[in-house]
Design a protein around this motif. Sequence first.
Motif, PDB file in Angstrom:
ATOM      1  N   MET A   1      23.797  15.088  55.518  1.00  0.00           N
ATOM      2  CA  MET A   1      23.018  16.253  55.793  1.00  0.00           C
ATOM      3  C   MET A   1      23.392  17.501  55.123  1.00  0.00           C
ATOM      4  SD  MET A   1      21.710  18.259  59.270  1.00  0.00           S
ATOM      5  CE  MET A   1      20.601  16.845  59.899  1.00  0.00           C
ATOM      6  N   SER A   2      22.608  17.971  54.220  1.00  0.00           N
ATOM      7  CA  SER A   2      23.125  19.291  53.433  1.00  0.00           C
ATOM      8  C   SER A   2      23.474  20.356  54.393  1.00  0.00           C
ATOM      9  CB  SER A   2      22.130  19.595  52.423  1.00  0.00           C
ATOM     10  OG  SER A   2      20.987  20.317  53.131  1.00  0.00           O
ATOM     11  N   ALA A   3      24.218  21.406  53.635  1.00  0.00           N
ATOM     12  CA  ALA A   3      24.718  22.413  54.596  1.00  0.00           C
ATOM     13  C   ALA A   3      23.568  23.317  55.077  1.00  0.00           C
ATOM     14  CB  ALA A   3      25.766  23.398  53.606  1.00  0.00           C
ATOM     15  N   LEU A   5      20.456  22.293  55.658  1.00  0.00           N
ATOM     16  CA  LEU A   5      19.763  21.642  56.568  1.00  0.00           C
ATOM     17  C   LEU A   5      20.449  21.518  57.931  1.00  0.00           C
ATOM     18  CD1 LEU A   5      17.290  19.944  57.283  1.00  0.00           C
ATOM     19  CD2 LEU A   5      18.261  18.026  56.265  1.00  0.00           C
ATOM     20  N   ASP A   6      21.686  21.490  57.795  1.00  0.00           N
ATOM     21  CA  ASP A   6      22.472  21.208  59.174  1.00  0.00           C
ATOM     22  C   ASP A   6      22.500  22.752  59.763  1.00  0.00           C
ATOM     23  OD1 ASP A   6      24.661  19.994  60.696  1.00  0.00           O
ATOM     24  OD2 ASP A   6      25.652  22.021  59.896  1.00  0.00           O
ATOM     25  N   LEU A   7      22.363  23.848  58.919  1.00  0.00           N
ATOM     26  CA  LEU A   7      22.487  25.198  59.692  1.00  0.00           C
ATOM     27  C   LEU A   7      20.778  25.420  60.054  1.00  0.00           C
ATOM     28  CD1 LEU A   7      23.760  27.836  60.526  1.00  0.00           C
ATOM     29  CD2 LEU A   7      23.575  28.586  58.134  1.00  0.00           C
ATOM     30  N   THR A   8      20.169  25.170  59.554  1.00  0.00           N
ATOM     31  CA  THR A   8      18.756  25.499  59.783  1.00  0.00           C
ATOM     32  C   THR A   8      18.357  24.726  60.975  1.00  0.00           C
ATOM     33  OG1 THR A   8      17.687  25.650  57.709  1.00  0.00           O
ATOM     34  CG2 THR A   8      16.271  25.101  59.128  1.00  0.00           C
ATOM     35  N   CYS A   9      18.630  23.270  61.305  1.00  0.00           N
ATOM     36  CA  CYS A   9      18.654  22.558  62.633  1.00  0.00           C
ATOM     37  C   CYS A   9      19.485  23.334  63.537  1.00  0.00           C
ATOM     38  CB  CYS A   9      19.193  21.185  62.344  1.00  0.00           C
ATOM     39  SG  CYS A   9      18.062  20.363  61.221  1.00  0.00           S
ATOM     40  N   ASP A  10      20.627  23.908  63.400  1.00  0.00           N
ATOM     41  CA  ASP A  10      21.263  24.404  64.606  1.00  0.00           C
ATOM     42  C   ASP A  10      20.771  25.664  64.964  1.00  0.00           C
ATOM     43  OD1 ASP A  10      23.365  25.225  66.228  1.00  0.00           O
ATOM     44  OD2 ASP A  10      25.008  25.058  64.676  1.00  0.00           O
ATOM     45  N   ARG A  13      17.532  24.945  67.149  1.00  0.00           N
ATOM     46  CA  ARG A  13      17.783  24.529  68.382  1.00  0.00           C
ATOM     47  C   ARG A  13      17.948  25.623  69.707  1.00  0.00           C
ATOM     48  NH1 ARG A  13      21.175  20.722  65.418  1.00  0.00           N
ATOM     49  NH2 ARG A  13      20.399  18.684  65.580  1.00  0.00           N
ATOM     50  N   GLU A  87      12.987  15.701  61.648  1.00  0.00           N
ATOM     51  CA  GLU A  87      12.645  15.529  60.144  1.00  0.00           C
ATOM     52  C   GLU A  87      11.688  13.991  60.064  1.00  0.00           C
ATOM     53  OE1 GLU A  87      14.538  14.667  55.725  1.00  0.00           O
ATOM     54  OE2 GLU A  87      15.955  15.450  57.401  1.00  0.00           O
ATOM     55  N   GLU A 361      16.352  22.741  50.666  1.00  0.00           N
ATOM     56  CA  GLU A 361      17.561  22.710  49.923  1.00  0.00           C
ATOM     57  C   GLU A 361      17.786  23.127  48.459  1.00  0.00           C
ATOM     58  OE1 GLU A 361      17.704  18.147  50.277  1.00  0.00           O
ATOM     59  OE2 GLU A 361      18.953  18.222  52.030  1.00  0.00           O
TER      60      GLU A 361
END
Length: 376
Positions: A1-3, A5-10, A13, A87, A361
């Motif tokens: 997972m890209s940086a 995308l990972d932060l967006t998901c965090d 939540r 996703e 991204e």
Amino acid sequence: MSAVLDLTCDLIRRRSVTPDDAGCLPLIAGRLAAVGFRIEHLRFGDVDNLWATHGDGGPVLAFLGHTDVVPTGPEGAWASPPFEPTERDGVLYGRGAADMKGSVAAMVVALERFVSAHPAHAGTVGLLLTSDEEGAALHGVREVVQHFGRTGQRIDACVVGEPSAKERLGDLIRVGRRGSLSGTLTVRGVQGHVAYPEKANNPIHVFAPALAALAAERWDEGNADFPPTSFQVSNINAGTGANNVIPGELVALVNFRFSTASTADGLRERAETILRAHGVDFSIDWQLSGHPFLATPGGRLREVVVGVCRDVCGIDPEQSTGGGTSDGRFVAPMGAEVIELGPVNATIHKVDECVSVTDLERLPGLYEAICARMLS
């Protein structure tokens, strides 16, 4: 997972329904502090705001966003839980994916990359975030700007991450916004029995011709950058609930979206003149939520953002002043050049809000390129 995308998901939540930040700002502050940003937590009322800066002096380039989101509506209507990022087929779903946790994540990642690659960059780069954009917007950027006025903090150029694109990233940027002037209009009449209208004064009947005149009025012709000013009524309420009673009062909610061809004072005066000319006994409570603003053609930030869209996205962006309002309306009066650039806005505030993973991204690259061109 890209940086990004990972932060967006965090961030998705975190159930940050306005004005609750739900821990988004401390998370972001920790990341930026780790790469050398100075952190200021600014709390006004029940609203959390963050101002993070790197560098010194001018020019001051600020990125502006919000961590709060609108309510989800019926969660059962979502194809997947709104606060569980999901996703599917190259699209990320979740409340705030487009408006605007994706942009906020992209800004954070872009700033981390930029200061790591250019630790001695010219001027100052900053990130201003609030948890009060989707709500009353009283203690968010509006109050932060007042605080900046007291402390002498300036902003010369500002990129707002609001979702601006129509079909794909970079196809539209907002170079200004119309002003918004709202009014709560109370029309006074005399209550009575519908069988004896001569003993009453129906505020609905009195207001109807005035409303027709207000709706037909040509407030201005707009100009090269803005469409003509519009007048709308969003609600009318009158009556007791009984069909044999003439009401004694009518309340209407009205709104002007106005261009730089008109002023708030001028619109107020003209509207009240029309009401008086029609014999309406009224009072009206006006609320100005923002003046129109425009990034001057040929301005440095406007040229940079257009160039970045061309170079990174391969598209010549439409330069628009349409849409509603944004927190840019509070920053522009500081003398800042304000441009809005973000992902596609087709699903904002809707059930199954989403953002293209490909666009998400690519977004940090746009923001990082803006930093490099503005502060090199």
